[in-house]
Design a protein around this motif. Sequence first.
Motif, PDB file in Angstrom:
ATOM      1  N   LEU A 167       0.832  -1.195   0.000  1.00  0.00           N
ATOM      2  CA  LEU A 167       0.000   0.000   0.000  1.00  0.00           C
ATOM      3  C   LEU A 167       0.869   1.247   0.000  1.00  0.00           C
ATOM      4  O   LEU A 167       1.951   1.260   0.585  1.00  0.00           O
ATOM      5  CB  LEU A 167      -0.906   0.015   1.232  1.00  0.00           C
ATOM      6  N   SER A 168       0.380   2.304  -0.628  1.00  0.00           N
ATOM      7  CA  SER A 168       1.134   3.553  -0.621  1.00  0.00           C
ATOM      8  C   SER A 168       1.018   4.256   0.729  1.00  0.00           C
ATOM      9  O   SER A 168       1.935   4.942   1.156  1.00  0.00           O
ATOM     10  CB  SER A 168       0.661   4.474  -1.744  1.00  0.00           C
ATOM     11  N   THR A 169      -0.107   4.080   1.410  1.00  0.00           N
ATOM     12  CA  THR A 169      -0.315   4.715   2.708  1.00  0.00           C
ATOM     13  C   THR A 169      -0.973   3.730   3.661  1.00  0.00           C
ATOM     14  O   THR A 169      -1.951   3.085   3.299  1.00  0.00           O
ATOM     15  CB  THR A 169      -1.224   5.956   2.575  1.00  0.00           C
ATOM     16  N   LEU A 170      -0.437   3.631   4.862  1.00  0.00           N
ATOM     17  CA  LEU A 170      -1.013   2.815   5.915  1.00  0.00           C
ATOM     18  C   LEU A 170      -0.846   3.589   7.214  1.00  0.00           C
ATOM     19  O   LEU A 170       0.275   3.829   7.654  1.00  0.00           O
ATOM     20  CB  LEU A 170      -0.320   1.455   5.982  1.00  0.00           C
ATOM     21  N   VAL A 171      -1.950   4.021   7.794  1.00  0.00           N
ATOM     22  CA  VAL A 171      -1.923   4.840   9.003  1.00  0.00           C
ATOM     23  C   VAL A 171      -1.823   3.930  10.225  1.00  0.00           C
ATOM     24  O   VAL A 171      -2.616   2.996  10.378  1.00  0.00           O
ATOM     25  CB  VAL A 171      -3.194   5.712   9.097  1.00  0.00           C
ATOM     26  N   ASP A 172      -0.855   4.211  11.085  1.00  0.00           N
ATOM     27  CA  ASP A 172      -0.678   3.443  12.312  1.00  0.00           C
ATOM     28  C   ASP A 172      -1.510   4.089  13.416  1.00  0.00           C
ATOM     29  O   ASP A 172      -1.151   5.141  13.944  1.00  0.00           O
ATOM     30  CB  ASP A 172       0.796   3.391  12.699  1.00  0.00           C
ATOM     31  N   THR A 173      -2.624   3.460  13.774  1.00  0.00           N
ATOM     32  CA  THR A 173      -3.513   4.048  14.773  1.00  0.00           C
ATOM     33  C   THR A 173      -2.913   4.012  16.181  1.00  0.00           C
ATOM     34  O   THR A 173      -3.318   4.786  17.039  1.00  0.00           O
ATOM     35  CB  THR A 173      -4.889   3.367  14.757  1.00  0.00           C
ATOM     36  N   ALA A 174      -1.931   3.161  16.416  1.00  0.00           N
ATOM     37  CA  ALA A 174      -1.241   3.175  17.707  1.00  0.00           C
ATOM     38  C   ALA A 174      -0.444   4.470  17.852  1.00  0.00           C
ATOM     39  O   ALA A 174      -0.432   5.102  18.908  1.00  0.00           O
ATOM     40  CB  ALA A 174      -0.335   1.962  17.853  1.00  0.00           C
ATOM     41  N   ALA A 175       0.218   4.883  16.770  1.00  0.00           N
ATOM     42  CA  ALA A 175       0.966   6.150  16.802  1.00  0.00           C
ATOM     43  C   ALA A 175       0.007   7.329  16.944  1.00  0.00           C
ATOM     44  O   ALA A 175       0.286   8.271  17.699  1.00  0.00           O
ATOM     45  CB  ALA A 175       1.800   6.292  15.529  1.00  0.00           C
ATOM     46  N   VAL A 176      -1.119   7.274  16.262  1.00  0.00           N
ATOM     47  CA  VAL A 176      -2.109   8.346  16.372  1.00  0.00           C
ATOM     48  C   VAL A 176      -2.624   8.431  17.805  1.00  0.00           C
ATOM     49  O   VAL A 176      -2.759   9.525  18.363  1.00  0.00           O
ATOM     50  CB  VAL A 176      -3.275   8.127  15.379  1.00  0.00           C
ATOM     51  N   ALA A 177      -2.893   7.292  18.431  1.00  0.00           N
ATOM     52  CA  ALA A 177      -3.356   7.280  19.820  1.00  0.00           C
ATOM     53  C   ALA A 177      -2.324   7.932  20.740  1.00  0.00           C
ATOM     54  O   ALA A 177      -2.680   8.740  21.616  1.00  0.00           O
ATOM     55  CB  ALA A 177      -3.649   5.854  20.261  1.00  0.00           C
ATOM     56  N   ARG A 178      -1.048   7.613  20.540  1.00  0.00           N
ATOM     57  CA  ARG A 178       0.010   8.220  21.378  1.00  0.00           C
ATOM     58  C   ARG A 178       0.061   9.728  21.173  1.00  0.00           C
ATOM     59  O   ARG A 178       0.226  10.490  22.133  1.00  0.00           O
ATOM     60  CB  ARG A 178       1.362   7.584  21.067  1.00  0.00           C
ATOM     61  N   ILE A 179      -0.087  10.185  19.938  1.00  0.00           N
ATOM     62  CA  ILE A 179      -0.080  11.626  19.661  1.00  0.00           C
ATOM     63  C   ILE A 179      -1.224  12.320  20.389  1.00  0.00           C
ATOM     64  O   ILE A 179      -1.082  13.442  20.873  1.00  0.00           O
ATOM     65  CB  ILE A 179      -0.165  11.880  18.133  1.00  0.00           C
ATOM     66  N   LEU A 180      -2.362  11.637  20.499  1.00  0.00           N
ATOM     67  CA  LEU A 180      -3.536  12.209  21.165  1.00  0.00           C
ATOM     68  C   LEU A 180      -3.501  12.027  22.679  1.00  0.00           C
ATOM     69  O   LEU A 180      -4.447  12.392  23.378  1.00  0.00           O
ATOM     70  CB  LEU A 180      -4.809  11.581  20.592  1.00  0.00           C
ATOM     71  N   GLY A 181      -2.408  11.462  23.199  1.00  0.00           N
ATOM     72  CA  GLY A 181      -2.245  11.318  24.639  1.00  0.00           C
ATOM     73  C   GLY A 181      -2.842  10.053  25.220  1.00  0.00           C
ATOM     74  O   GLY A 181      -2.950   9.921  26.437  1.00  0.00           O
ATOM     75  N   ALA A 182      -3.236   9.118  24.384  1.00  0.00           N
ATOM     76  CA  ALA A 182      -3.807   7.855  24.854  1.00  0.00           C
ATOM     77  C   ALA A 182      -2.743   6.761  24.797  1.00  0.00           C
ATOM     78  O   ALA A 182      -1.658   6.943  24.248  1.00  0.00           O
ATOM     79  CB  ALA A 182      -5.011   7.467  23.997  1.00  0.00           C
ATOM     80  N   SER A 183      -3.089   5.620  25.335  1.00  0.00           N
ATOM     81  CA  SER A 183      -2.200   4.467  25.307  1.00  0.00           C
ATOM     82  C   SER A 183      -2.073   3.942  23.880  1.00  0.00           C
ATOM     83  O   SER A 183      -3.001   4.050  23.080  1.00  0.00           O
ATOM     84  CB  SER A 183      -2.775   3.362  26.200  1.00  0.00           C
ATOM     85  N   SER A 184      -0.941   3.355  23.568  1.00  0.00           N
ATOM     86  CA  SER A 184      -0.792   2.712  22.265  1.00  0.00           C
ATOM     87  C   SER A 184      -1.360   1.303  22.283  1.00  0.00           C
ATOM     88  O   SER A 184      -1.522   0.690  21.238  1.00  0.00           O
ATOM     89  CB  SER A 184       0.670   2.679  21.834  1.00  0.00           C
TER      90      SER A 184
END
Length: 146
Positions: A120-137
Amino acid sequence: MNKPDKGTVFTSSITNTGPVYTSDTTNMDTVPQASIGLDFETWGSRHLPTVGLDNYVSDPQFLPLMAGVARTSRTTVVYDFILEPDCKQDFLRTAIVAEDVGAHNAAFEDAVLTSMGVKLSTLVDTAAVARILGASSRLEFAAAQL
């Protein structure tokens, strides 16, 4: 605002002989692409934490067992590659036409997709997004925190 799915539209049902998958491939080129969430279950003869991701998926006995796909339309489809081997092509079409694909700890899903011949050209890592938002990975905590 949810976008309509592009490509094959899949429905699933459970019967006494296992899951049944049907597809409708009409208008594949005229329907806008969709966003999906992706999760794989796999089997390998080697212990992933011990040997690492690359060695795990490159092992000749590595096997993707099933994939779960959640769509922005709030539908979920489970592709069981063991009970229904023919559904693998339906799954691969779904992954390829998706506009946005997200997965928790996406390196794993990316490695499994690569082992299946898909990059895939793009695959979003929701664990990283959660960490950015201050939540647990960790998914089980992040879901409740977000």
